[in-house]
Design a protein around this motif. Sequence first.
Motif, mmCIF file in Angstrom:
data_model
loop_
_atom_site.group_PDB
_atom_site.id
_atom_site.type_symbol
_atom_site.label_atom_id
_atom_site.label_comp_id
_atom_site.label_asym_id
_atom_site.label_seq_id
_atom_site.Cartn_x
_atom_site.Cartn_y
_atom_site.Cartn_z
ATOM 1 N N VAL A 1 0.647 -1.253 0.054
ATOM 2 C CA VAL A 1 0.228 0.056 -0.036
ATOM 3 C C VAL A 1 0.852 1.515 -0.018
ATOM 4 O O VAL A 1 0.681 2.029 -0.892
ATOM 5 C CB VAL A 1 -0.875 0.227 1.103
ATOM 6 C CG1 VAL A 1 -1.603 1.446 1.430
ATOM 7 C CG2 VAL A 1 -2.041 -1.083 1.163
ATOM 8 N N ARG A 2 1.777 1.198 0.698
ATOM 9 C CA ARG A 2 2.811 2.451 0.868
ATOM 10 C C ARG A 2 3.296 2.484 -0.540
ATOM 11 O O ARG A 2 3.517 4.014 -0.906
ATOM 12 C CB ARG A 2 3.895 2.107 1.859
ATOM 13 C CG ARG A 2 4.671 3.604 2.600
ATOM 14 C CD ARG A 2 5.300 3.297 3.815
ATOM 15 N NE ARG A 2 6.030 2.019 3.805
ATOM 16 C CZ ARG A 2 5.884 0.923 4.963
ATOM 17 N NH1 ARG A 2 4.762 1.277 5.588
ATOM 18 N NH2 ARG A 2 6.436 -0.110 4.804
ATOM 19 N N THR A 3 3.926 1.653 -1.037
ATOM 20 C CA THR A 3 4.383 1.727 -2.298
ATOM 21 C C THR A 3 3.627 2.141 -3.491
ATOM 22 O O THR A 3 3.906 3.216 -4.347
ATOM 23 C CB THR A 3 5.166 0.356 -2.795
ATOM 24 O OG1 THR A 3 6.122 -0.065 -1.763
ATOM 25 C CG2 THR A 3 6.018 0.424 -4.134
ATOM 26 N N ARG A 4 2.397 1.677 -3.566
ATOM 27 C CA ARG A 4 1.421 1.947 -4.665
ATOM 28 C C ARG A 4 0.783 3.226 -4.437
ATOM 29 O O ARG A 4 0.529 4.133 -5.619
ATOM 30 C CB ARG A 4 0.091 1.067 -4.695
ATOM 31 C CG ARG A 4 0.570 -0.534 -5.100
ATOM 32 C CD ARG A 4 1.542 -0.586 -6.379
ATOM 33 N NE ARG A 4 1.635 -1.779 -6.837
ATOM 34 C CZ ARG A 4 2.748 -2.318 -7.134
ATOM 35 N NH1 ARG A 4 3.768 -1.713 -6.781
ATOM 36 N NH2 ARG A 4 2.927 -3.792 -7.444
ATOM 37 N N VAL A 5 0.529 3.795 -3.077
ATOM 38 C CA VAL A 5 0.227 5.066 -2.894
ATOM 39 C C VAL A 5 1.270 6.166 -3.381
ATOM 40 O O VAL A 5 0.987 7.191 -4.086
ATOM 41 C CB VAL A 5 -0.277 5.499 -1.533
ATOM 42 C CG1 VAL A 5 -0.274 6.871 -1.077
ATOM 43 C CG2 VAL A 5 -1.387 4.721 -0.945
ATOM 44 N N ALA A 6 2.449 5.731 -3.176
ATOM 45 C CA ALA A 6 3.572 6.605 -3.581
ATOM 46 C C ALA A 6 3.412 6.673 -5.078
ATOM 47 O O ALA A 6 3.918 7.786 -5.590
ATOM 48 C CB ALA A 6 5.117 6.298 -3.041
ATOM 49 N N GLN A 7 3.340 5.762 -5.668
ATOM 50 C CA GLN A 7 3.254 5.613 -7.321
ATOM 51 C C GLN A 7 2.171 6.323 -7.907
ATOM 52 O O GLN A 7 1.865 6.498 -9.026
ATOM 53 C CB GLN A 7 3.292 4.137 -7.604
ATOM 54 C CG GLN A 7 4.620 3.631 -7.558
ATOM 55 C CD GLN A 7 4.639 2.077 -7.487
ATOM 56 O OE1 GLN A 7 3.543 1.437 -7.910
ATOM 57 N NE2 GLN A 7 5.884 1.462 -7.794
ATOM 58 N N GLY A 8 1.095 6.804 -7.002
ATOM 59 C CA GLY A 8 -0.079 7.501 -7.473
ATOM 60 C C GLY A 8 -1.442 6.482 -7.497
ATOM 61 O O GLY A 8 -2.126 6.838 -8.507
#
Length: 158
Positions: free
Chosen positions: A72-79
């Motif tokens: 989740v943290r990674t995908r949120v950072a990817q937008g």
Amino acid sequence: MKRRPDADGDKKAKPSAYSKALGLLARREHSRRELKLKLRQGGYEGQEAGEALDRLGSQHYQDDDRFAEVLVRTRVAQGYGPMRLRAELKSHGLPDARIRAVLEEAEVDWAKSAADQLRRRFGGKAAADMTERARRAQFLLRRGFPAATVRNLSLIHI
């Protein structure tokens, strides 16, 4: 260049399912389902793979909750938006209740995230016509933002 045969033949000894899974986890977090699939594709039997995954779980090397938080943290950072994240977590075999909890714990302002994605993709100019608004709306929907976010906040006008 040809490979020279080893003293005991041309084949190397296959690592245990535990060693293989531990090596995969050393590179990045994996869900239990993902590791099980990779072990099965590597030719490991169901029982051996299951025992290895149980052992990794008991040693806290593999943890679906930690995997979900990192994803989740990674995908949120990817937008990416919450719908996309929910689908991806579901594909990894996480239960719906845990998916909801992880998304709530992330404390993301999805409207701001959607607006940031629009600015990044289309710049600061307003949409010129209905076709452009539709294009921007489709962009956000493909990234996993709910239609209500796109519609209610008029983000496509940014």
